[in-house]
Design an enzyme around this catalytic site. Structure first.
Site, PDB file in Angstrom:
ATOM      1  N   HIS B 183      46.425   5.022  66.409  1.00 31.76           N
ATOM      2  CA  HIS B 183      46.471   3.565  66.534  1.00 31.76           C
ATOM      3  C   HIS B 183      47.902   3.049  66.456  1.00 31.76           C
ATOM      4  CE1 HIS B 183      47.212   3.059  62.196  1.00 31.76           C
ATOM      5  NE2 HIS B 183      46.281   3.976  61.981  1.00 31.76           N
ATOM      6  N   CYS B 199      45.420   9.080  59.509  1.00 32.10           N
ATOM      7  CA  CYS B 199      45.469   8.713  60.930  1.00 32.10           C
ATOM      8  C   CYS B 199      46.880   8.846  61.505  1.00 32.10           C
ATOM      9  CB  CYS B 199      44.971   7.292  61.122  1.00 32.10           C
ATOM     10  SG  CYS B 199      43.183   7.182  60.963  1.00 32.10           S
TER      11      CYS B 199
END
Lengths: 287, 233
Positions: B183, B199
């Site tokens: 992201h 992440c």
């Protein structure tokens, strides 16, 4: 035919060559080696292009030696397995198996900051991975290297990334394999294979790794074309042709590279190969 | 003795799978954990010809001075020979690089920020879905300890302040969302650092670029921590 690239390329080369030289159509179908041997025995399969030794010694004993239902071509392609180093690892002095037992040299392989280098020894499900663990214990380098297991795609991508950023890496490798076409690798030197120094316990023993020892290089492997004995009797000209097929390890690597890296389809690759090697195919078919 | 080809018979050569599902569940929702950078990265200083530590403090200073990350972490096309097909993403958490494989032995290389202990797992997944200006839902444990997160317990709408940034790629194993994402970030200076708990974060320009190039179903290979076999940048 097998499910790996060189086996598929070879199968398609044989199919097109047999059609061209003997006017006989062949269907190419993917089958594991065990299923192929059963099919060869029953007469449902005529040719299996890559039968690895000593991997399938049990099948060969049953169907070739004992039953005489399957014939292995005399010629074989030699294979190899061991450890490889990227150029930076070789430049750092990691060239022999003894170098791997030198913590000062293997420190360059440390990637996680724990002071120990890491080496990929194979995928978790491979039996060879256990033998690599045995070898690491027997040679002694397990004491200063972390033995990493990961899927082959992950390991090969790690090799790609290591080479792209000029980082040292040592890893389990085998040939023929397209990685040798992708990267300039050095094979780690080892003492030649000595059966007396290979004591591999049965793999169904949960403690087989600790009960085993192997402190020399792997023995040389080979793979052969196999064909049904009944098929050979019915088509002695094709059997003789199969006996003449003489692919080199380099050619098998090129097949693997063409299919795996260049994404050529096996039939397309086979057609191009035959167009470019017409005299070779003629020679195989010469009776 | 068992050697090379029998392992291929078992069908394990292609399509390797992520190995530690338990870790994924454990780490669910931890992508945006508190920032606590450790100095694990080095960058090459062309002026002094030396590798220098690149930590949180230096990253902040560099970004404040230059309004961008060091050159190594900027989007660039690099030589990258691989058997993986174009469109494959290879994530090298150790070096803080994400490669998007291109034809002709090249890749687009992006700088990334990763978890404090790498991605926490290695293996092969795929891009299951993507989102523009994604909604962020803080995990329950974050809601419990952080009043700011509690405000968004039902989900923070996408936008410039959203910690997921401009785009998100959702990583799936089979049909299942692994809860890991690639992201964007509102903290671009963290690229090149080990900052979160799992992440992959990219600066917003880069995630927009990557998002525009990636197809649903794209293969994503995450290199194993300790298996990438190099340290720093």
């Amino acid at each position: 035919m097998p499910n790996w690239p060189s086996g598929q390329a070879t199968a398609n080369i044989l199919k097109l060559s047999i059609a061209k030289k003997f006017g006989l159509d062949a269907e190419v179908r993917e089958l594991g080696t065990i299923s192929a041997f059963v099919g060869l025995d029953k007469g449902e399969v005529d040719i299996q292009p890559e039968v690895w030794r000593p991997n399938f010694e049990d099948l060969i004993k049953k169907y070739v030696t004992d039953k005489g239902a399957v014939v292995l071509s005399e010629r074989a392609v030699p294979a190899w397995q061991g450890l490889c180093a990227t150029p930076e690892a070789a430049a750092a002095g990691l060239k022999t198996i003894a170098d791997l037992s030198d913590p000062a040299k293997t420190a360059v392989l440390d990637t996680d900051g724990d002071g120990r280098g890491e080496v990929w020894i194979g995928a978790p499900t491979w039996l060879s991975t256990g033998i690599e663990r045995v070898r690491a214990n027997s040679y002694g380098y397990a004491a200063n290297l972390t033995l990493v297991e990961a899927e082959e795609d992950v390991a090969m991508a790690a090799v790609d990334a290591a080479v792209a950023t000029a980082r040292p890496m040592v890893f389990y490798c085998y040939a023929p394999h397209h990685v040798f076409e992708l990267h300039k690798l050095t094979r780690i030197e080892e003492p030649p294979h000595d059966p007396a120094k290979w004591k591999i316990a049965p793999a169904d023993d949960p403690l087989w790794v600790t009960k085993s020892s192997a402190a020399t290089a792997w023995d040389t492997a080979h793979f052969h074309i196999a064909y049904g004995a009944a098929f050979g009797k019915k088509h002695p000209d094709i059997a003789k042709f199969l006996e003449q097929v003489d692919f080199s390890p380099e050619e098998v690597t090129a097949m693997s590279y063409a299919l795996e890296v260049e994404r050529q389809t096996p039939p397309d690759y086979a057609k191009k190969w035959i167009d470019g090697n017409a005299a070779r195919v003629d020679g195989w078919a010469k009776q | 003795m068992t050697m090379i080809r029998d392992r291929l018979e078992a069908g394990v050569k292609r399509g390797g799978r992520m190995r530690k599902i338990g870790l994924i569940v454990l780490a669910a929702g931890l992508c945006l954990g508190p920032l606590a950078a450790l100095a694990a990265t080095q960058i090459y200083d062309a002026r002094t010809k030396k590798w220098v530590d690149y930590d949180k403090r230096k990253a902040r200073q560099y970004f404040a001075r230059n309004k961008q990350v060091p050159e190594a972490f900027r989007r660039q096309v690099v030589p990258f020979r691989t058997a993986e097909p174009p469109g494959t993403i290879i994530i090298d958490g150790n070096q803080h690089f994400l490669y998007l494989v291109q034809p002709g032995g090249q890749a687009i290389r992006y700088g990334i920020g990763v978890g404090r202990e790498g991605f926490g797992w290695a293996g092969i997944v795929r891009v299951g879905r993507t989102a523009e200006w994604p909604t962020w839902t803080p995990p329950p444990e974050m809601v419990a300890r952080d009043p700011n997160a509690a405000k968004w317990a039902a989900g923070m709408p996408g936008g410039p302040d959203n910690p997921l940034g401009a785009r998100a790629l959702y990583l799936f194993e089979g049909e299942n969302d692994t809860i890991y994402r690639i992201h964007g970030t509102v903290e671009p200076w963290t690229i090149g650092l080990d900052v979160s708990s799992g992440c992959i974060r990219m600066n917003n320009d880069d995630i927009i670029d990557l998002h525009s190039r990636v197809k649903i179903g794209a293969k994503v290979i995450v290199l194993m921590q300790g298996a990438a076999l190099y340290k720093g940048v």
